[in-house]
Enzyme design. Structure first.
Site, mmCIF file in Angstrom:
data_model
loop_
_atom_site.group_PDB
_atom_site.id
_atom_site.type_symbol
_atom_site.label_atom_id
_atom_site.label_comp_id
_atom_site.label_asym_id
_atom_site.label_seq_id
_atom_site.Cartn_x
_atom_site.Cartn_y
_atom_site.Cartn_z
ATOM 1 N N LYS B 51 37.659 30.787 40.332
ATOM 2 C CA LYS B 51 36.638 31.042 40.895
ATOM 3 C C LYS B 51 35.405 30.353 39.998
ATOM 4 C CE LYS B 51 36.374 35.603 41.687
ATOM 5 N NZ LYS B 51 36.861 36.795 42.087
ATOM 6 N N GLN B 95 36.676 43.031 38.441
ATOM 7 C CA GLN B 95 37.787 42.540 38.771
ATOM 8 C C GLN B 95 38.972 43.426 38.793
ATOM 9 O OE1 GLN B 95 37.925 39.122 39.313
ATOM 10 N NE2 GLN B 95 40.207 39.838 40.123
ATOM 11 N N ASP B 118 31.481 42.337 46.702
ATOM 12 C CA ASP B 118 32.737 42.623 47.480
ATOM 13 C C ASP B 118 32.685 43.664 48.395
ATOM 14 O OD1 ASP B 118 34.456 40.988 45.902
ATOM 15 O OD2 ASP B 118 35.098 42.387 44.613
#
Lengths: 283, 283
Positions: B51, B95, B118
């Site tokens: 990413k 994460q 997110d």
């Protein structure tokens, strides 16, 4: 077929609410519900008066905040903000429908989540959808439906549930509550194809569309539980969204209209008002 | 059967993202994504490095905030709060997975909704479920799936959609997106009875369970669109939640694993980071 007697179950819930309200009064806390009403919709007036009368019986104070039908968006917003700020007010209802032109959906988002007794704030619905633990208000009609099923020991886990209607006040929060309780939930709506095939699979069929007697015999599985959220006035009579006379013999359990979901909704709003008052210190 | 080529569509999306990021840089705004990582889960490390590499190519700055596996809940909360306060950071990812014992669900709620790239905050999910207009972050995998379908002109309105899995990151927000787009959505999960009967009705079947090759031929309707969110490592190979080899011939469209949903998820996170940077002034 047996009726799910919303009046009887609501009476029990109301008794609990009264006990809790009495206990709060002994601590000097008067549970208090503010209802902001814009204009004079006749149906809303009747509904609100009934709610006010029952609330008073249970020891809950109702503050009616009436604005003229000509009230502007900033004026309604200011009324909401006053209630948000008032430490004596535990729950706030923005009475639906608002007069034409007022953005009901946006205005309802101005209610402080901790006082959002109708569970309309995105934060409260989001917590419910995420199945968060903890105290947050949940829409009253869905709560009332879950309470009604629970009081008859009707299990939800593993059941196929079909909800017709995806409103913020009923369909969306009920789908979350049912799913959190382990049901497999489908929400049907205007764009749903072949509605009958879908509804015939439902172990529990919930109808909240505002279309009088939309649900008829071919749409219902033999032995299903049928929950009718609709209250429609047709030719001077109150009828639900389900054709009760024909569907009832097929159902294992069914809510009558009136006397089914309606009393549970009112009882749930008042029960939740007292719960919010119990948390007054934590606000 | 045709593959839904997530790599190709993600490439196009990434090009758009790069153009937008370049335009922001000309205004002196460097789109910036903070990734808070606790401990050193090897899969997370690989995923995060990929990413980071792609983000850098597209002109997005990634700030890795690495905490030891022994970090306490207040320490993780403080790292989130630092990122919330930092005006240079546009998006924050906590994460997953966190080391044992850290309450991932609660910690994710500490991320400022406006930086919640997110889409995990209750307020953002609630807005999505309520189909609110306006700008708010939405979970990347569901966004990626909708983008993939749209790029192949595959309509969703009126379709029966079955989603297996009700996670906060995939199933719940995808159900809302699909429903908002006019699909009739059912979410299946561990408590769902007779899963096969249900999935065979799906025009669009989405699988997000983390169970390798859970979905097999009898569960899929002829001509269905099959979206496989799973990425599982089995005997050194990456496989999805769908038994691709046997199911693909039945499907009209299907996402391969890898190269289907995965690249769309990463592209959507980065695209949304740039969108959040575009709103930096409004935060």
């Amino acid at each position: 077929m047996t009726n799910l007697d919303g009046r009887a179950v609501a009476r029990q819930l109301n008794q609990m609410t009264k006990l809790k309200a009495d206990a709060l009064r002994q601590q000097g806390i008067i549970p208090s519900l503010a209802i902001i009403m814009v204009g004079t919709n006749p149906a809303s007036l009747v509904y609100t008066r009934n709610k006010e009368r029952l609330a008073t019986e249970l020891g809950i104070q109702v503050e009616m905040k009436t604005l003229p039908a000509t009230a502007t968006e900033p004026e309604v917003a200011a009324a909401i903000e006053d209630c948000n700020q008032d430490p004596q007010i535990d729950g706030i209802i923005l009475q639906s429908p608002l007069p034409n032109g007022l953005p009901e959906d946006q205005l309802s988002q101005l209610i402080l989540p901790a006082k959002d007794v109708d569970g309309l704030h995105a934060t409260n619905l989001g917590k419910l959808v995420q199945h968060q633990a903890g105290d947050y208000p949940i829409a009253a009609t869905p709560q009332g439906i879950m309470g009604l099923l629970a009081s008859y020991d009707l299990a939800v886990t593993g059941k196929r549930v079909v909800i017709i209607g995806r409103s913020r006040l009923v369909g969306l929060p009920l789908a979350a509550l049912m799913q959190n309780a382990g049901a497999t939930v489908t929400v049907a709506h205007r764009q749903t194809q072949d509605l009958t095939t879908l509804t015939r699979q439902a172990d529990i069929l919930v109808v909240a569309t505002g279309q009088p007697e939309l649900v008829t015999v071919p749409m219902v599985k033999d032995g299903a539980i049928v929950i009718d959220v609709g209250i429609n006035r047709v030719a001077g009579q109150l009828v639900g969204d389900v054709d009760y006379e024909s569907v009832a013999p097929l159902a294992s359990w069914i809510t009558p209209v009136p006397g089914g979901v309606g009393p549970m909704t009112v009882a749930s709003v008042l029960s939740q008002t007292v719960q919010l008052a119990q948390r007054r210190g934590a606000r």
